[in-house]
Enzyme design. Structure first.
Site, PDB file in Angstrom:
ATOM      1  N   CYS A 116      51.589 -14.166  40.886  1.00  0.00           N
ATOM      2  CA  CYS A 116      50.435 -14.605  40.074  1.00  0.00           C
ATOM      3  C   CYS A 116      50.203 -16.109  40.133  1.00  0.00           C
ATOM      4  O   CYS A 116      49.149 -16.586  39.713  1.00  0.00           O
ATOM      5  CB  CYS A 116      50.613 -14.159  38.631  1.00  0.00           C
ATOM      6  SG  CYS A 116      50.693 -12.380  38.498  1.00  0.00           S
ATOM      7  N   HIS A 256      45.838 -18.250  34.156  1.00  0.00           N
ATOM      8  CA  HIS A 256      46.036 -16.938  34.774  1.00  0.00           C
ATOM      9  C   HIS A 256      45.774 -15.878  33.702  1.00  0.00           C
ATOM     10  O   HIS A 256      46.166 -16.047  32.544  1.00  0.00           O
ATOM     11  CB  HIS A 256      47.473 -16.845  35.293  1.00  0.00           C
ATOM     12  CG  HIS A 256      47.845 -15.470  35.756  1.00  0.00           C
ATOM     13  ND1 HIS A 256      47.087 -14.779  36.675  1.00  0.00           N
ATOM     14  CD2 HIS A 256      48.890 -14.655  35.412  1.00  0.00           C
ATOM     15  CE1 HIS A 256      47.652 -13.596  36.886  1.00  0.00           C
ATOM     16  NE2 HIS A 256      48.737 -13.490  36.131  1.00  0.00           N
ATOM     17  N   ASN A 286      44.263  -8.203  35.180  1.00  0.00           N
ATOM     18  CA  ASN A 286      45.107  -9.143  35.923  1.00  0.00           C
ATOM     19  C   ASN A 286      44.960  -8.881  37.424  1.00  0.00           C
ATOM     20  O   ASN A 286      45.497  -7.903  37.942  1.00  0.00           O
ATOM     21  CB  ASN A 286      46.555  -8.944  35.465  1.00  0.00           C
ATOM     22  CG  ASN A 286      47.537  -9.874  36.154  1.00  0.00           C
ATOM     23  OD1 ASN A 286      47.181 -10.594  37.079  1.00  0.00           O
ATOM     24  ND2 ASN A 286      48.782  -9.842  35.720  1.00  0.00           N
TER      25      ASN A 286
HETATM   26  O1  UT7 Z   1      50.885 -11.378  35.712  1.00  0.00           O
HETATM   27  C1  UT7 Z   1      52.080 -11.976  35.714  1.00  0.00           C
HETATM   28  C2  UT7 Z   1      53.177 -11.456  34.956  1.00  0.00           C
HETATM   29  N1  UT7 Z   1      52.936 -10.415  34.025  1.00  0.00           N
HETATM   30  C3  UT7 Z   1      52.719 -10.670  32.716  1.00  0.00           C
HETATM   31  O2  UT7 Z   1      52.556 -11.793  32.319  1.00  0.00           O
HETATM   32  C4  UT7 Z   1      52.744  -9.490  31.781  1.00  0.00           C
HETATM   33  C5  UT7 Z   1      53.609  -9.794  30.588  1.00  0.00           C
HETATM   34  N2  UT7 Z   1      53.809  -8.652  29.738  1.00  0.00           N
HETATM   35  C6  UT7 Z   1      52.827  -8.085  28.983  1.00  0.00           C
HETATM   36  O3  UT7 Z   1      51.689  -8.499  29.045  1.00  0.00           O
HETATM   37  C7  UT7 Z   1      53.204  -7.015  28.021  1.00  0.00           C
HETATM   38  O4  UT7 Z   1      54.610  -6.941  27.939  1.00  0.00           O
HETATM   39  C8  UT7 Z   1      52.637  -5.594  28.350  1.00  0.00           C
HETATM   40  C9  UT7 Z   1      51.131  -5.590  28.136  1.00  0.00           C
HETATM   41  C10 UT7 Z   1      52.954  -5.208  29.792  1.00  0.00           C
HETATM   42  C11 UT7 Z   1      53.246  -4.575  27.405  1.00  0.00           C
HETATM   43  O5  UT7 Z   1      52.994  -4.955  26.069  1.00  0.00           O
HETATM   44  P1  UT7 Z   1      54.154  -5.093  24.985  1.00  0.00           P
HETATM   45  O6  UT7 Z   1      53.519  -5.497  23.754  1.00  0.00           O
HETATM   46  O7  UT7 Z   1      55.235  -5.968  25.547  1.00  0.00           O
HETATM   47  O8  UT7 Z   1      54.642  -3.596  24.871  1.00  0.00           O
HETATM   48  P2  UT7 Z   1      56.119  -3.009  25.041  1.00  0.00           P
HETATM   49  O9  UT7 Z   1      56.422  -2.794  26.488  1.00  0.00           O
HETATM   50  O10 UT7 Z   1      57.066  -3.819  24.221  1.00  0.00           O
HETATM   51  O11 UT7 Z   1      55.952  -1.621  24.326  1.00  0.00           O
HETATM   52  C12 UT7 Z   1      55.704  -1.509  22.911  1.00  0.00           C
HETATM   53  C13 UT7 Z   1      55.454  -0.055  22.596  1.00  0.00           C
HETATM   54  C14 UT7 Z   1      56.495   0.890  23.181  1.00  0.00           C
HETATM   55  O12 UT7 Z   1      56.637   1.991  22.317  1.00  0.00           O
HETATM   56  P3  UT7 Z   1      57.884   2.087  21.282  1.00  0.00           P
HETATM   57  O13 UT7 Z   1      59.096   2.042  22.154  1.00  0.00           O
HETATM   58  O14 UT7 Z   1      57.728   0.878  20.401  1.00  0.00           O
HETATM   59  O15 UT7 Z   1      57.642   3.370  20.596  1.00  0.00           O
HETATM   60  C15 UT7 Z   1      55.833   1.371  24.451  1.00  0.00           C
HETATM   61  O16 UT7 Z   1      56.302   2.621  24.887  1.00  0.00           O
HETATM   62  O17 UT7 Z   1      54.200   0.334  23.158  1.00  0.00           O
HETATM   63  C16 UT7 Z   1      54.386   1.453  24.019  1.00  0.00           C
HETATM   64  N3  UT7 Z   1      53.462   1.310  25.135  1.00  0.00           N
HETATM   65  C17 UT7 Z   1      52.209   1.807  25.112  1.00  0.00           C
HETATM   66  N4  UT7 Z   1      51.529   2.498  24.192  1.00  0.00           N
HETATM   67  C18 UT7 Z   1      50.266   2.846  24.460  1.00  0.00           C
HETATM   68  C19 UT7 Z   1      53.654   0.679  26.317  1.00  0.00           C
HETATM   69  N5  UT7 Z   1      52.535   0.757  27.063  1.00  0.00           N
HETATM   70  C20 UT7 Z   1      51.637   1.446  26.336  1.00  0.00           C
HETATM   71  C21 UT7 Z   1      50.316   1.842  26.568  1.00  0.00           C
HETATM   72  N6  UT7 Z   1      49.668   2.536  25.613  1.00  0.00           N
HETATM   73  N7  UT7 Z   1      49.660   1.541  27.715  1.00  0.00           N
END
Ligand code: UT7
Length: 334
Positions: A116, A256, A286
């Site tokens: 990225c 970004h 992204n």
């Molecule tokens: O581009 C360069 C590098 N990349 C980035 O900068 C991305 C950085 N990371 C992020 O933007 C975020 O971590 C994500 C958008 C990828 C994920 O968001 P998050 O707030 O970190 O979610 P998480 O992975 O901590 O998951 C929280 C909860 C989990 O459920 P439980 O375990 O709390 O019950 C996940 O299973 O949200 C759940 N979850 C979803 N729910 C509905 C994860 N993805 C989804 C989804 N829809 N698409």
């Protein structure tokens, strides 16, 4: 003779027609529009459909439009760097495919892979060629077809990525405009959190790697998020401090577009209000190397000659960085 700086003299972008909405993603994985919007700021992204459609199919129309806008004949281009994580092929470089298709027969070029942060790394690299005085027209492309490496069964990853890209023309400037300074970083200890397991020389494609879904981007989102929030804000703050800039001096932050929450944290740290932050994540998601040129393209008419602009990115590798530049032109209406 006055010092030569490398100035952006034109910008262009391209996004494919197909719109993949949050609603459609709800039919592919267990997710919903409310979750995606509140956690990332993304509403839709573009997807390049069709057979034999690689990243060059995004870059070529963008470069052709750039040449038209800057009144440049293809033969005048000296160099083209293509930042991409999704090259058309492992080799030759996508840069070669682009230069051949646009008729830039006198240009040399290569691809640059910094996930990225690719566009920033390529812009910093290209600017050095211009500053040397030896190269007069250098095209910097940032483009990715992320849909080619996204696993549409992985709900935490597939919701953030999209396809698209853009490019800028770099030319010598003697008024002190253009690229002023950069802070660029990489740290390979971040590799476990964001990578593609197979398809490289370590794990060439086999039946097993295919069955294990190892040819897709693997991301531990929360870990990456933690590093990104700190990393992107740190480098943006560092480049401002080094150049004695306060929030008031900065006209635009061009971040970004990975997650709206990361962008907001960076803007806060820089002391910038929302109206100075370029944002199009809601439309395109992204696009990896594509996000920053796509922002410059969309906001081109709002930038003024002499504006202080801060570009900032964080991505796989880990790689991250920030560039300070002075915008070099007022947009001509065409
Ligand atoms: O581009 C360069 C590098 N990349 C980035 O900068 C991305 C950085 N990371 C992020 O933007 C975020 O971590 C994500 C958008 C990828 C994920 O968001 P998050 O707030 O970190 O979610 P998480 O992975 O901590 O998951 C929280 C909860 C989990 O459920 P439980 O375990 O709390 O019950 C996940 O299973 O949200 C759940 N979850 C979803 N729910 C509905 C994860 N993805 C989804 C989804 N829809 N698409």
């Amino acid at each position: 003779m006055s010092k030569i700086t490398a100035a952006i003299t034109g910008v262009s972008g391209y996004v494919p027609e197909y719109v993949l909405t949050n609603k459609e993603l709800e039919t592919l994985v267990e997710t919903n529009d409310e979750w995606i919007t509140s956690r990332t700021g993304i509403k839709e992204r573009r997807i390049l459909k069709g057979e034999n459609m690689g990243t060059s199919k995004i870059a070529v129309p963008a470069v052709k439009e750039l040449l038209r806008k800057t009144n440049t004949r293809p033969e005048e281009v000296d160099m083209l760097i293509c930042a991409t994580t999704t090259p058309d092929m492992v080799f030759p470089a996508t840069a070669n495919i682009i230069t051949a298709e646009v008729g830039a027969v006198n240009a040399f070029g290569y691809d640059l892979q910094a996930a990225c942060s690719g566009f920033l790394f390529a812009l910093a690299t290209g600017s050095k060629f211009v500053e040397s005085g030896q190269y007069k027209k250098v095209v910097i492309v940032g483009a990715d077809k992320m849909s080619s490496i996204v696993d549409y069964t992985d709900r935490s990853t597939c919701i953030i990525f999209g396809d698209g890209g853009g490019c800028v023309m770099l030319e010598p400037n003697t008024e002190g405009l253009g690229v002023q300074d950069q802070v660029l970083k990489s740290d390979g200890t971040g590799a476990p959190y964001l990578h593609m397991k197979a398809g490289g020389s370590r794990r060439p494609a086999t039946k097993e790697t295919l069955e294990a879904r190892e040819h897709y981007a693997y991301q531990e989102g929360q870990q990456v998020f933690k590093f990104a929030v700190k990393g992107m804000a740190d480098v943006a703050a560092e480049v401002m401090e080094r150049n004695n800039l306060t929030g008031d001096d900065v006209a635009w932050l061009v971040p970004h577009q990975a997650n709206k929450r990361i962008i907001e944290a960076t803007a806060n740290r820089m002391g910038l209000s929302n109206d100075k932050v370029m944002l199009n994540i809601h439309k395109y998601g992204n696009t990896t190397s594509g996000t920053i040129p796509l922002c410059l393209w969309e906001y081109e008419s709002q930038m003024k000659k002499g504006d202080n602009i801060i570009l900032a990115a964080f991505g796989g590798g880990f790689t991250w960085g920030s560039i300070f530049l002075k915008w070099a032109y007022d947009t001509k209406q065409d």
